[in-house]
Write an enzyme that holds these catalytic residues in place. Structure first.
Site, PDB file in Angstrom:
ATOM      1  N   SER A 145       0.862  -1.182   0.000  1.00 12.98           N
ATOM      2  CA  SER A 145       0.000   0.000   0.000  1.00 12.98           C
ATOM      3  C   SER A 145       0.894   1.227   0.000  1.00 12.98           C
ATOM      4  O   SER A 145       2.092   1.141   0.309  1.00 12.98           O
ATOM      5  CB  SER A 145      -0.879  -0.020   1.258  1.00 12.98           C
ATOM      6  OG  SER A 145      -1.480   1.231   1.509  1.00 12.98           O
ATOM      7  N   TYR A 158      -3.368  -0.692  10.166  1.00 11.05           N
ATOM      8  CA  TYR A 158      -3.213  -0.796   8.715  1.00 11.05           C
ATOM      9  C   TYR A 158      -1.805  -0.378   8.297  1.00 11.05           C
ATOM     10  O   TYR A 158      -1.127  -1.085   7.541  1.00 11.05           O
ATOM     11  CB  TYR A 158      -4.259   0.060   8.008  1.00 11.05           C
ATOM     12  CG  TYR A 158      -4.183  -0.016   6.506  1.00 11.05           C
ATOM     13  CD1 TYR A 158      -4.667  -1.133   5.824  1.00 11.05           C
ATOM     14  CD2 TYR A 158      -3.617   1.011   5.755  1.00 11.05           C
ATOM     15  CE1 TYR A 158      -4.578  -1.216   4.445  1.00 11.05           C
ATOM     16  CE2 TYR A 158      -3.526   0.936   4.385  1.00 11.05           C
ATOM     17  CZ  TYR A 158      -4.018  -0.183   3.727  1.00 11.05           C
ATOM     18  OH  TYR A 158      -3.920  -0.266   2.351  1.00 11.05           O
TER      19      TYR A 158
END
Length: 262
Positions: A145, A158
């Site tokens: 990501s 996350y």
């Protein structure tokens, strides 16, 4: 993508019911791959598997929870039963988790995000590596990501998990490169998938059109990406066209990591 060929390659794709995983799996099918897709939604997986076959590959599916070690082992066993081994893995399963400041972030939410985003990849890689070593090669792509490279507020689990995915890729590659096994990290930028929905809630009260307008303005190329644009990069990294790319993080992000938007 001239020169990208996956003819006959045996590939596992997780997180494949929607978004980047589904798009990548269909692209791989169009390049001749045999693809076993996994996610929790059996109905969606059936459609993806059919699309793979229709595109020219062989589509198979298994409903599986990537937070479950038992399900991950069942997935690799199915690939071995079907094809006698695995040539490639696109470890794409992931979740964003809740948004909360660090002092309020629950350990239960932290554990769930880490299990899905990181532990599942660790277990899957452990399962496929012995066969790849024995056959003398393979390719693994893990989905990272922008948060693999950057910090972001309100999403500690996350960000931590996606930083760790990049570490997992580098650690694994350092061990198995000598066996002709490549391990790379795909860094999607802002891609129009269901994972944008939590952002829409946070940015514009759930209004996706308003959210996309704001996000488009953040990308140097002026728009968010499509699942297919990230999916093609995954297919390339799994193919022999990327045979000298190893231990890398490669972004499909419209320039977000490399260009400051004025």
């Amino acid at each position: 993508m001239n020169g990208v060929n996956l003819d006959g390659k045996r590939i596992i794709v997780t997180g494949a019911s929607t978004g980047i995983g589904a798009a990548a799996a269909e692209i791989m099918g169009s390049l001749g791959a045999r693809v076993l897709v996994a996610a929790r939604s059996e109905d969606k997986l059936k459609k993806v598997a059919d699309a793979i076959t229709k595109a020219g590959g062989e589509g198979r599916y298994l409903a599986a929870d990537m937070a479950s070690e038992k399900d991950i082992k069942a997935l690799t066993e199915k690939a071995n039963d079907l094809w006698g081994g695995v040539d490639g893995v696109f470890a794409n399963a992931g979740m964003s988790g809740p948004a909360a400041p660090m002092p309020d972030y629950s350990l239960a939410a932290y554990d769930e995000v880490m299990n899905v985003n990181l532990k599942s990849m660790f277990i899957l890689i452990q399962q496929v590596l012995p066969g790849m070593i024995e056959q003398g090669g393979g390719s693994i792509v893990c989905t990272g990501s922008l948060a693999s490279k950057l910090g972001a507020p309100m999403t500690p689990a996350y960000v931590i998990s996606k930083h760790a995915v990049l570490g997992l890729v580098r650690a694994t590659a350092s061990e198995v490169a000598k066996h002709n096994i490549r391990v790379n990290c795909l860094i999607p930028g802002l891609i129009n998938t269901p994972l944008l929905e939590p952002l829409a809630e946070h940015i514009a009260g759930g209004d996706m059109d308003a959210t996309l307008k704001i996000l488009n303005g953040m990308v140097p190329q002026g728009r968010v990406g499509t699942p297919e644009e990230a999916g093609w990069l995954a297919a390339f990294l799994l193919s022999d066209a990327g045979q000298y790319i190893n231990a890398q993080s490669i972004a499909a992000d419209g320039g977000m990591l490399g260009i400051m938007r004025s």
